[in-house]
Design an enzyme around this catalytic site. Structure first.
Site, PDB file in Angstrom:
ATOM      1  N   ASP A  38       0.848  -1.197   0.000  1.00 17.18           N
ATOM      2  CA  ASP A  38       0.000   0.000   0.000  1.00 17.18           C
ATOM      3  C   ASP A  38       0.884   1.248   0.000  1.00 17.18           C
ATOM      4  O   ASP A  38       1.619   1.491   0.972  1.00 17.18           O
ATOM      5  CB  ASP A  38      -0.894  -0.016   1.248  1.00 17.18           C
ATOM      6  CG  ASP A  38      -2.137   0.825   1.094  1.00 17.18           C
ATOM      7  OD1 ASP A  38      -2.164   1.710   0.225  1.00 17.18           O
ATOM      8  OD2 ASP A  38      -3.108   0.590   1.852  1.00 17.18           O
ATOM      9  N   CYS A  78      -5.457   3.984  -4.684  1.00 21.37           N
ATOM     10  CA  CYS A  78      -5.631   2.628  -4.157  1.00 21.37           C
ATOM     11  C   CYS A  78      -6.829   1.848  -4.692  1.00 21.37           C
ATOM     12  O   CYS A  78      -6.662   0.781  -5.278  1.00 21.37           O
ATOM     13  CB  CYS A  78      -5.686   2.684  -2.636  1.00 21.37           C
ATOM     14  SG  CYS A  78      -6.650   4.072  -1.995  1.00 21.37           S
ATOM     15  N   HIS A 141     -11.026  -2.593   0.044  1.00 26.00           N
ATOM     16  CA  HIS A 141     -11.134  -1.282  -0.604  1.00 26.00           C
ATOM     17  C   HIS A 141     -11.926  -1.269  -1.908  1.00 26.00           C
ATOM     18  O   HIS A 141     -11.756  -0.371  -2.733  1.00 26.00           O
ATOM     19  CB  HIS A 141      -9.730  -0.698  -0.835  1.00 26.00           C
ATOM     20  CG  HIS A 141      -9.603   0.728  -0.407  1.00 26.00           C
ATOM     21  ND1 HIS A 141     -10.398   1.305   0.537  1.00 26.00           N
ATOM     22  CD2 HIS A 141      -8.770   1.719  -0.816  1.00 26.00           C
ATOM     23  CE1 HIS A 141     -10.061   2.560   0.719  1.00 26.00           C
ATOM     24  NE2 HIS A 141      -9.077   2.846  -0.101  1.00 26.00           N
TER      25      HIS A 141
END
Length: 529
Positions: A38, A78, A141
């Site tokens: 990440d 992301c 996510h």
């Protein structure tokens, strides 16, 4: 606090005592592990020149496998990049973008209403056709409402969170993000799963490591092929590391987090060897987008020689570390010049599993197995040629790369308003006419760079040169064809509503963690950059 136990050590000694570790059965279908970091930058690894040399396990992984210096994400943020990985499709095709503004990055905060589109086919669902058991560990996510969660998308197991670990939050205004075990929450960040914002201490990476090791062991023991999507988030601000790693890095707290992740990668690869399944397991390591240099220097990584970082379509925002590892199959110590993308992991994983990619939709990912498995030192140029990389920001194609050349059709870092407030996506790297603070169109005369001579995108090729005209004549038809044939999906990241936040996730009743949601009052999300 979520309690840890040293799973790997316990299992190892158990099998050592019973004398059956070497007899661990194997299946013939290859296992697949995708490790997605990440906000980790291209320049965070020693093998890519990080001067502190604090990633010995990742460097060894590269030495034992294949390094991809030209590996790209599908979006500099992301959520869209993760959706692209698991679908093999650009975010504009799979719906993970917004039309609330031109060329705006969008993701899945707690107030987002949407999530991964129902019509998308994710990698774990495809792998079920060959009997794979799939688990995601870490950050999802792709939408936090029940219909979007991993077990609804083909995963069999999950341990992790649906959103970023921002917080701590005031429960009456915004709930802390829940942590799930499969379909039930088992706590929340900053509550049962502590992250000390002052010291940076958290044992979450260790929890994620143990979850991964346990899953690998159970599937190996049962002789089932498995897919592990290991997605820790320690290098996303606020960065964290466990007590054993805090203060160890020369790079500060961010470096501590990188060192712990590197150690975890080493343990996972070692565990595959201990179980005797390393030659039957394809592993790929990469990151979701470039380092978040706007959070630097304390909570940001390095994008090496590349321009800007996360949120931008300059090289620093989109070029990622890429390492493929498969002992006995991928030649050791190889470096591939192949232009590759996170979307290729979808198609390549299907090929590794012996599956055909779906033919009822446009896929942007390519099968990299010819590059991975048929490498020859006598054919150093063995690549899939003519493959373009498209750089998208929201609903706009900002740039395209073909070979060593990159053409910018739009430039934008962030707005003057944000910049004047101290938010800088390109700190110390302003390039006049390139890192613009307004959205500037260059469609009629793209800005072209040669990324071999100029990886930092500082010296545009003269528009009156023969080189410029020759490159443009090759790139323009690709761009025209791409735009002519592109069919965008309905945008999923347009609508927000405080009522859909993680107030009462499944399992909250058992923990006494249910919170009252406010009245539903949806609005068009505001995406500033």
């Amino acid at each position: 606090m979520y309690e840890l136990f040293n799973f790997q050590t316990w299992i190892f000694f158990y099998f050592l005592l019973c004398g059956c570790l070497s007899e661990m059965p194997t299946n013939t279908t290859p296992n697949i592990i995708i490790m997605l970091m990440d906000d980790m930058g291209w320049g965070d690894l020693g093998v890519f020149g990080q001067p502190s040399k604090e990633t010995p396990n990742l460097d060894a992984m590269a030495a034992q496998g294949m390094l991809f210096p030209n590996f790209y994400t599908a979006n500099p943020l992301c959520s869209p990049s993760r959706a692209a990985l698991l679908t093999g499709r650009l975010p504009v095709r799979n719906g993970f973008y917004t039309t609330n503004g031109h060329a705006r990055n969008a993701y899945t905060p707690q107030e987002i209403v949407g999530g991964i589109s129902k019509g998308e086919i994710l990698l774990p669902r495809m792998l079920k056709k060959k009997g794979y058991v799939s688990k995601i560990v870490g950050k999802w996510h792709l939408g936090h409402r029940p219909q979007y969660l991993p077990l609804e998308q083909g995963f069999d197991e999950w341990f992790g969170a649906p959103n970023c670990h921002f917080g701590p939050n005031n429960s009456s205004i915004k709930p802390n993000v829940p942590v799930y075990k499969d379909s039930q929450m088992v706590g929340r960040f900053y509550e049962e799963f502590e992250i000390n914002r002052k010291t940076g201490e958290s044992n979450l990476t260790q929890v994620y490591l143990e979850e991964g090791l346990d899953f690998i062991f159970r599937q190996a023991k049962a002789r089932r092929p498995f897919f592990l999507y290991w997605a820790p988030d320690a290098t996303h601000a606020p960065v964290y590391a466990s007590k054993r790693f805090l203060g160890r890095s020369k790079r500060g707290r961010y470096g501590d987090a990188v060192m712990e992740l590197d150690d975890s990668v080493g343990q996972i690869l070692s565990w595959l060897g201990t179980l005797g399944i390393q030659n039957n397991t394809f592993v790929f390591f990469t990151s979701d987008n470039g380092a978040a240099v706007m959070s630097g220097p304390n909570e940001s990584g390095s994008n090496g020689p590349f321009l800007c970082g996360k949120e931008t379509t300059f090289e620093g925002g989109m070029r990622e570390p890429g390492i493929a590892w498969w002992p006995g199959h991928i030649p050791k110590g190889t470096v591939s010049p192949q232009l590759a993308s996170v979307m290729d992991l979808f198609t390549t994983s299907l090929a590794v599993a012996g599956l055909t990619a779906p033919d009822d939709r446009t896929l942007d990912g390519l099968d990299l197995t010819p590059v991975l498995l048929h490498w020859s030192h006598t054919r150093l140029n063995h690549t899939i040629t003519g493959r373009p990389i498209f750089y998208y920001r929201g609903n706009e194609m900002m740039a395209v790369r073909l070979g060593l050349y990159k053409a910018h059709y739009w430039t934008w870092s962030n707005s003057w308003e944000e910049f004047n407030e101290g938010i800088n996506f390109c700190p110390g790297q302003e390039v006049p006419g390139v890192t613009t603070h307004i959205q500037k169109e260059h469609t009629m005369q793209p800005i072209i760079f040669h990324l071999g001579r100029d990886p930092g995108e500082k010296y545009p090729i003269s528009v009156v040169s023969k080189e410029y005209r020759a490159v443009l004549s090759r790139i323009s038809p690709l761009v025209e064809q791409h735009k002519r044939t592109l069919v965008p999906s309905a945008p999923q990241l347009n609508l927000c509503d405080l009522a859909v936040m993680n107030w009462a996730p499944a399992g909250c009743e058992k923990l006494g963690k249910c919170l009252k949601a406010p009245k539903s009052e949806p609005w068009k999300c505001d995406w500033p950059h």
